[in-house]
Design a protein around this motif. Structure first.
Motif, PDB file in Angstrom:
ATOM      1  N   LEU A 204       0.754  -1.133  -0.074  1.00  0.00           N
ATOM      2  CA  LEU A 204      -0.044   0.148  -0.144  1.00  0.00           C
ATOM      3  C   LEU A 204       0.922   1.402   0.090  1.00  0.00           C
ATOM      4  O   LEU A 204       0.418   2.398  -0.667  1.00  0.00           O
ATOM      5  CB  LEU A 204      -0.899   0.011   1.300  1.00  0.00           C
ATOM      6  CG  LEU A 204      -2.215  -0.590   0.981  1.00  0.00           C
ATOM      7  CD1 LEU A 204      -3.051  -0.983   2.422  1.00  0.00           C
ATOM      8  CD2 LEU A 204      -3.091  -0.017   0.024  1.00  0.00           C
ATOM      9  N   ALA A 205       1.970   1.326   0.917  1.00  0.00           N
ATOM     10  CA  ALA A 205       2.712   2.471   0.798  1.00  0.00           C
ATOM     11  C   ALA A 205       3.508   2.739  -0.736  1.00  0.00           C
ATOM     12  O   ALA A 205       3.633   3.901  -0.972  1.00  0.00           O
ATOM     13  CB  ALA A 205       3.890   2.200   1.978  1.00  0.00           C
ATOM     14  N   GLY A 206       3.770   1.624  -1.383  1.00  0.00           N
ATOM     15  CA  GLY A 206       4.340   1.704  -2.483  1.00  0.00           C
ATOM     16  C   GLY A 206       3.681   2.231  -3.481  1.00  0.00           C
ATOM     17  O   GLY A 206       3.867   2.934  -4.304  1.00  0.00           O
ATOM     18  N   LEU A 207       2.217   1.663  -3.390  1.00  0.00           N
ATOM     19  CA  LEU A 207       1.280   2.278  -4.484  1.00  0.00           C
ATOM     20  C   LEU A 207       0.990   3.552  -4.337  1.00  0.00           C
ATOM     21  O   LEU A 207       0.746   4.119  -5.490  1.00  0.00           O
ATOM     22  CB  LEU A 207      -0.102   1.461  -4.117  1.00  0.00           C
ATOM     23  CG  LEU A 207       0.071  -0.065  -4.532  1.00  0.00           C
ATOM     24  CD1 LEU A 207      -1.293  -0.731  -4.242  1.00  0.00           C
ATOM     25  CD2 LEU A 207       0.286  -0.249  -6.240  1.00  0.00           C
ATOM     26  N   LYS A 208       1.108   4.182  -3.010  1.00  0.00           N
ATOM     27  CA  LYS A 208       0.707   5.564  -2.677  1.00  0.00           C
ATOM     28  C   LYS A 208       1.890   6.584  -3.646  1.00  0.00           C
ATOM     29  O   LYS A 208       1.764   7.538  -3.905  1.00  0.00           O
ATOM     30  CB  LYS A 208       0.751   5.992  -1.396  1.00  0.00           C
ATOM     31  CG  LYS A 208      -0.377   5.122  -0.713  1.00  0.00           C
ATOM     32  CD  LYS A 208      -1.650   5.804  -1.080  1.00  0.00           C
ATOM     33  CE  LYS A 208      -2.840   4.999  -0.313  1.00  0.00           C
ATOM     34  NZ  LYS A 208      -4.101   5.504  -0.898  1.00  0.00           N
ATOM     35  N   LEU A 237       6.669  -0.506  -8.642  1.00  0.00           N
ATOM     36  CA  LEU A 237       6.370  -1.119  -7.533  1.00  0.00           C
ATOM     37  C   LEU A 237       7.580  -2.366  -7.167  1.00  0.00           C
ATOM     38  O   LEU A 237       7.693  -3.018  -6.321  1.00  0.00           O
ATOM     39  CB  LEU A 237       5.015  -1.853  -7.380  1.00  0.00           C
ATOM     40  CG  LEU A 237       4.611  -1.973  -6.022  1.00  0.00           C
ATOM     41  CD1 LEU A 237       4.114  -0.783  -5.202  1.00  0.00           C
ATOM     42  CD2 LEU A 237       3.089  -2.829  -6.144  1.00  0.00           C
ATOM     43  N   SER A 238       8.312  -2.491  -8.180  1.00  0.00           N
ATOM     44  CA  SER A 238       9.311  -3.546  -8.305  1.00  0.00           C
ATOM     45  C   SER A 238      10.462  -3.739  -7.005  1.00  0.00           C
ATOM     46  O   SER A 238      10.583  -4.456  -6.492  1.00  0.00           O
ATOM     47  CB  SER A 238      10.226  -3.816  -9.649  1.00  0.00           C
ATOM     48  OG  SER A 238      10.835  -2.420  -9.845  1.00  0.00           O
ATOM     49  N   PRO A 239      10.917  -2.267  -6.538  1.00  0.00           N
ATOM     50  CA  PRO A 239      11.561  -2.443  -5.347  1.00  0.00           C
ATOM     51  C   PRO A 239      10.825  -2.622  -4.242  1.00  0.00           C
ATOM     52  O   PRO A 239      11.577  -3.625  -3.338  1.00  0.00           O
ATOM     53  CB  PRO A 239      12.112  -0.743  -5.332  1.00  0.00           C
ATOM     54  CG  PRO A 239      11.797  -0.250  -6.677  1.00  0.00           C
ATOM     55  CD  PRO A 239      10.709  -0.889  -7.206  1.00  0.00           C
ATOM     56  N   PHE A 242      10.559  -6.517  -4.299  1.00  0.00           N
ATOM     57  CA  PHE A 242      11.744  -7.264  -4.217  1.00  0.00           C
ATOM     58  C   PHE A 242      12.000  -7.025  -2.514  1.00  0.00           C
ATOM     59  O   PHE A 242      12.509  -8.184  -1.877  1.00  0.00           O
ATOM     60  CB  PHE A 242      12.984  -6.491  -4.792  1.00  0.00           C
ATOM     61  CG  PHE A 242      14.424  -6.902  -4.430  1.00  0.00           C
ATOM     62  CD1 PHE A 242      14.791  -8.050  -4.981  1.00  0.00           C
ATOM     63  CD2 PHE A 242      15.181  -5.837  -3.417  1.00  0.00           C
ATOM     64  CE1 PHE A 242      16.013  -8.467  -4.486  1.00  0.00           C
ATOM     65  CE2 PHE A 242      16.464  -6.509  -2.919  1.00  0.00           C
ATOM     66  CZ  PHE A 242      16.951  -7.776  -3.970  1.00  0.00           C
ATOM     67  N   PHE A 243      11.685  -5.992  -1.937  1.00  0.00           N
ATOM     68  CA  PHE A 243      12.065  -5.902  -0.448  1.00  0.00           C
ATOM     69  C   PHE A 243      11.098  -6.926   0.229  1.00  0.00           C
ATOM     70  O   PHE A 243      11.497  -7.763   1.109  1.00  0.00           O
ATOM     71  CB  PHE A 243      11.552  -4.356  -0.028  1.00  0.00           C
ATOM     72  CG  PHE A 243      11.454  -4.415   1.612  1.00  0.00           C
ATOM     73  CD1 PHE A 243      12.697  -4.143   2.200  1.00  0.00           C
ATOM     74  CD2 PHE A 243      10.565  -4.457   2.414  1.00  0.00           C
ATOM     75  CE1 PHE A 243      12.796  -3.996   3.624  1.00  0.00           C
ATOM     76  CE2 PHE A 243      10.320  -4.395   3.435  1.00  0.00           C
ATOM     77  CZ  PHE A 243      11.640  -3.976   4.256  1.00  0.00           C
ATOM     78  N   ASN A 244       9.623  -7.163  -0.179  1.00  0.00           N
ATOM     79  CA  ASN A 244       8.858  -7.876   0.541  1.00  0.00           C
ATOM     80  C   ASN A 244       9.333  -9.609  -0.051  1.00  0.00           C
ATOM     81  O   ASN A 244       9.056 -10.251   1.115  1.00  0.00           O
ATOM     82  CB  ASN A 244       7.244  -7.843  -0.192  1.00  0.00           C
ATOM     83  CG  ASN A 244       6.783  -7.042   0.765  1.00  0.00           C
ATOM     84  OD1 ASN A 244       6.949  -6.681   1.644  1.00  0.00           O
ATOM     85  ND2 ASN A 244       5.741  -6.160   0.232  1.00  0.00           N
ATOM     86  N   LEU A 245       9.816  -9.802  -0.973  1.00  0.00           N
ATOM     87  CA  LEU A 245      10.195 -11.148  -1.469  1.00  0.00           C
ATOM     88  C   LEU A 245      11.303 -11.548  -0.617  1.00  0.00           C
ATOM     89  O   LEU A 245      11.455 -12.728   0.059  1.00  0.00           O
ATOM     90  CB  LEU A 245      10.764 -10.987  -2.837  1.00  0.00           C
ATOM     91  CG  LEU A 245      11.208 -12.433  -3.602  1.00  0.00           C
ATOM     92  CD1 LEU A 245      10.118 -13.500  -3.655  1.00  0.00           C
ATOM     93  CD2 LEU A 245      11.706 -12.106  -4.718  1.00  0.00           C
ATOM     94  N   VAL A 246      12.480 -10.591  -0.255  1.00  0.00           N
ATOM     95  CA  VAL A 246      13.446 -11.070   0.386  1.00  0.00           C
ATOM     96  C   VAL A 246      13.024 -11.499   1.961  1.00  0.00           C
ATOM     97  O   VAL A 246      13.192 -12.464   2.552  1.00  0.00           O
ATOM     98  CB  VAL A 246      14.666  -9.819   0.454  1.00  0.00           C
ATOM     99  CG1 VAL A 246      15.515 -10.258   1.543  1.00  0.00           C
ATOM    100  CG2 VAL A 246      15.154  -9.773  -0.744  1.00  0.00           C
ATOM    101  N   HIS A 320      13.342  -1.985 -10.731  1.00  0.00           N
ATOM    102  CA  HIS A 320      13.598  -0.476 -11.348  1.00  0.00           C
ATOM    103  C   HIS A 320      13.222   0.331 -10.406  1.00  0.00           C
ATOM    104  O   HIS A 320      12.370   0.560  -9.931  1.00  0.00           O
ATOM    105  CB  HIS A 320      12.979  -0.491 -12.616  1.00  0.00           C
ATOM    106  CG  HIS A 320      12.695  -1.748 -13.656  1.00  0.00           C
ATOM    107  ND1 HIS A 320      14.004  -1.857 -14.432  1.00  0.00           N
ATOM    108  CD2 HIS A 320      12.108  -2.488 -13.889  1.00  0.00           C
ATOM    109  CE1 HIS A 320      13.723  -2.808 -15.140  1.00  0.00           C
ATOM    110  NE2 HIS A 320      12.346  -3.347 -14.898  1.00  0.00           N
ATOM    111  N   TYR A 321      14.319   1.452 -10.320  1.00  0.00           N
ATOM    112  CA  TYR A 321      14.156   2.473  -9.295  1.00  0.00           C
ATOM    113  C   TYR A 321      13.613   3.869  -9.963  1.00  0.00           C
ATOM    114  O   TYR A 321      13.888   3.917 -11.295  1.00  0.00           O
ATOM    115  CB  TYR A 321      15.402   2.541  -8.345  1.00  0.00           C
ATOM    116  CG  TYR A 321      15.885   1.548  -7.597  1.00  0.00           C
ATOM    117  CD1 TYR A 321      15.271   1.449  -6.226  1.00  0.00           C
ATOM    118  CD2 TYR A 321      16.581   0.383  -7.748  1.00  0.00           C
ATOM    119  CE1 TYR A 321      15.623   0.248  -5.644  1.00  0.00           C
ATOM    120  CE2 TYR A 321      16.705  -0.694  -7.210  1.00  0.00           C
ATOM    121  CZ  TYR A 321      16.240  -0.666  -6.124  1.00  0.00           C
ATOM    122  OH  TYR A 321      16.646  -1.862  -5.225  1.00  0.00           O
ATOM    123  N   SER A 322      13.116   4.610  -9.320  1.00  0.00           N
ATOM    124  CA  SER A 322      12.647   6.160  -9.976  1.00  0.00           C
ATOM    125  C   SER A 322      13.740   6.807 -10.313  1.00  0.00           C
ATOM    126  O   SER A 322      13.330   7.744 -11.191  1.00  0.00           O
ATOM    127  CB  SER A 322      11.608   6.468  -8.748  1.00  0.00           C
ATOM    128  OG  SER A 322      12.402   6.823  -7.714  1.00  0.00           O
TER     129      SER A 322
END
Length: 327
Positions: A204-208, A237-239, A242-246, A320-322
């Motif tokens: 949710l934080a990433g979507l915002k 949302l890929s970063p 990735f964070f959640n995946l780890v 991919h980062y912003s």
């Protein structure tokens, strides 16, 4: 005629005070500040050494011995790599625990992340009462790996549990899910997937943070909802993915409480829920083979480190980062 006042002998000369202060020098100031920093850090340093560092080094030493808890340290025998050789060549239960843990992690973790992302997309809207739903979905994660939650889950999936009662309303005959070797591990997976609240909040934080201008530009170009999700939401949302995946991969391999409660600490039925950490616990605290259990713990630590390194090495191909730079 200029008036002059005689200096007050009881007050020190400001210049002399400045000279005396300067005599300390910048080195002494830095030293005193550093000492104060270490004083404030001392509780954490003591905890690090007493709770983490020293026990880890001690377990590394014990992994090369035949220590069994009841033997005094003075009588511990050094066996070298015998524990590791036994682990890889002469212990079928070890490899069975590895297979069970890999199966659990490879199925439960992706489904948990998919559920978290799906619910986050649904709750990323300005609906009335959406905050209440966010809290309700996050609530299971607050309970975490609690014993009480595991007990409730076991009772729900017993032969006379609530799940079978629900199935009976549709004319479906239930089964003792937690006591069936073919379904016991799947029951643990469902419990793990149900606790998707923590990654959901992070999603949710990433979507915002995804700029609405990108969605507007994609809509102008004729992109539908699915294409906007695939070409805008997922890359941005890929970063976070990735964070959640780890984090969830590490948590998936460390599952213990639910498997312990469901099987009464045995890994049953028929070793179907014998997770790696549960097998380690049984070896060290039931069979009292603490030296062998220490070796298992260090192999587990190295395996987690290797898996994390693999995730980081592959992340540069799809994260991919912003700022436009891939790490």
């Amino acid at each position: 005629m200029a008036l002059t006042t005689a200096p007050d002998p009881t007050r020190p000369d400001p210049g002399s005070v400045r000279v005396r202060a300067d005599r300390r020098g910048p080195g002494r100031v830095r030293h005193s500040e550093g000492l104060a920093g270490y004083v404030f850090l001392s509780p954490w340093l003591i905890g690090l050494m007493g709770v983490t560092a020293i026990p880890m080094l001690l377990s590394l030493y014990l992994s090369f011995t035949n220590y069994d808890i009841l033997t005094p340290f003075s009588e511990v025998q050094w066996v070298g790599l015998a524990n590791y050789e036994r682990m890889f060549t002469a212990d079928p239960s070890y490899w069975h625990a590895v297979r069970v843990t890999l199966t659990f992690a490879l199925i439960a973790v992706p489904l948990k992340l998919a559920a978290a992302l799906g619910v986050a997309l649904l709750l990323n809207r300005a609906w009335r009462g959406v905050g209440l739903f966010r809290g309700l979905f996050y609530l299971p994660s607050l309970l975490g790996g609690s014993v009480a939650l595991a007990i409730v889950w076991v009772n729900m999936f017993n032969r006379d549990g609530a799940f079978n009662s629900l199935l009976s309303l549709f004319g479906i005959e239930g089964r003792p899910w937690v006591n069936d070797p073919d379904w016991a591990l799947e029951t643990l997976m469902v419990l793990a997937i149900w606790q998707f609240g923590a990654p959901m909040v992070i999603f949710l934080a990433g979507l915002k943070q995804v700029p609405t201008e990108l969605y507007e530009a994609a809509s102008v170009d004729g992109a539908g909802r699915f294409r906007r999700f695939r070409n805008v939401t997922l890359p941005m949302l890929s970063p976070v993915i990735f964070f959640n995946l780890v984090l969830e991969t590490i948590n998936g391999f460390q599952g213990f409480t639910a498997a312990f409660v469901l099987s009464n600490g045995t890994g049953g039925p028929v070793d179907s829920t014998l997770m790696y950490t549960l097998n380690l616990y049984i070896t060290g605290f039931t069979d009292l083979e603490m030296g062998y259990a220490s070796a298992m713990a260090w192999v587990f630590l190295l395996a987690i480190a290797v898996i994390t390194a693999i995730l980081f090495s592959t992340g540069r191909f799809w994260v991919h980062y912003s700022d436009g730079e891939d790490r």
